[in-house]
Motif scaffolding. Structure first.
Motif: not given
Length: 303
Positions: A114-139
């Motif tokens: 956040e300090r290094r890239y003040p104009n970059l917004k990072i949206q965080l999502f906490e999920l299980s591994r299976e849901m993370v993998e599925d979310g990456l594959v489906t963009n």
């Protein structure tokens, strides 16, 4: 304290052998040995135990490793104070993470990003591994920070950044602390506290099943703090990684660790993204940040 000494210490801690660290850093083994001796003299503590398998961090060494990462990160920030290039990085980066990573690895890095890239917004999502993998594959997500040792989807690429050794946790004063060797046979005779979050139970049984023994499970829980308190109070033992280890329970009771006689696989933490996807500028910066922080060339990591 010499900055290079800290860098050599981190490389040795991550790779587990002076020879591998020397090869990675393109320096002599004697330079690393001298650096570690100097650091141990300056800190007044033994940072490594020398074994036939390599260099094992002591409790003091594990504590110093966290400080070493912060030292290197601070130096990196001082040498790269930012400017127009950093401020020009804009947009939103969607990042998924699993429970353990979000709780014990990621927060300190979010502040630096956040300090290094003040104009970059990072949206965080906490999920299980299976849901993370599925979310990456489906963009649905751009990138993820996960336990790469658990990732098994062939459609994903990963960078493993940090390898966290698993050790046996016992309460202070436990009889095992006086033994020269503690293997799975001895551990199987004690009540075992099984952590279940982030597939920990599945991983645990996977390496137990390679032996002739099974853990005597007294309790299964998704709470790392519960495991910590139960072990510290002498009601069971467990095997967990250095990343989630803390020497004290919430009640202020001591937890000690032992390296099991038989090999236990480490827990690897890193990045994941969909293979073949074109990395956006934000994704590239995110990846480069972690590669720089953990002093690990990306060309050696991608798989």
């Amino acid at each position: 304290m010499n900055f290079r000494h800290v860098k050599y210490f981190v490389a040795t801690a991550e790779l587990g052998q002076i020879s591998r660290a020397a090869m990675e850093l393109s320096i002599s083994q004697s330079a690393i040995t001298t650096a570690i001796k100097d650091l141990e003299a300056e800190t007044g503590a033994q940072l490594f135990t020398r074994t036939a398998q390599g260099m094992e961090l002591t409790a003091a060494g594990r504590h110093f490793l966290g400080s070493a990462y912060r030292i290197l990160a601070s130096i990196d920030e001082a040498m790269n104070p930012g400017g127009v290039a950093d401020e020009e990085v804009t947009g939103t980066l969607s990042v998924a993470a699993t429970y353990t990573v979000l709780g014990y690895f990621l927060p300190q890095h979010l502040g630096r990003l956040e300090r290094r890239y003040p104009n970059l917004k990072i949206q965080l999502f906490e999920l299980s591994r299976e849901m993370v993998e599925d979310g990456l594959v489906t963009n649905r997500f751009d990138m993820a920070v996960v336990l790469t040792s658990n990732v098994n989807n062939p459609e994903l690429a990963t960078d493993s950044l940090l390898s966290s050794q698993r050790r046996l946790w016992v309460p202070s004063g436990h009889p095992f602390l006086g033994l020269e060797r503690v293997g799975f046979e001895e551990i199987s005779k004690e009540p075992y506290i099984m952590l279940t979050v982030d597939e920990a139970a599945h991983t645990t049984l996977r390496y137990w099943n390679r032996t002739n023994y099974q853990p005597s499970v007294r309790l299964r829980t998704s709470s790392i703090e519960a495991v910590r308190s139960i072990v510290a109070n002498g009601q069971g033992i467990t095997i967990l990684s250095d990343m989630v280890y803390r020497p004290w329970s919430l009640e202020g009771k001591r937890i000690d660790t032992i390296i099991p006689a038989e090999p236990v696989p480490s827990m690897n933490i890193g990045l994941a993204w969909r293979k073949g996807v074109e990395l956006t500028p934000a994704m590239r910066l995110f990846r480069e940040y972690f590669s720089d922080t953990y002093q690990t060339p990306q060309s050696h990591l991608a798989r």
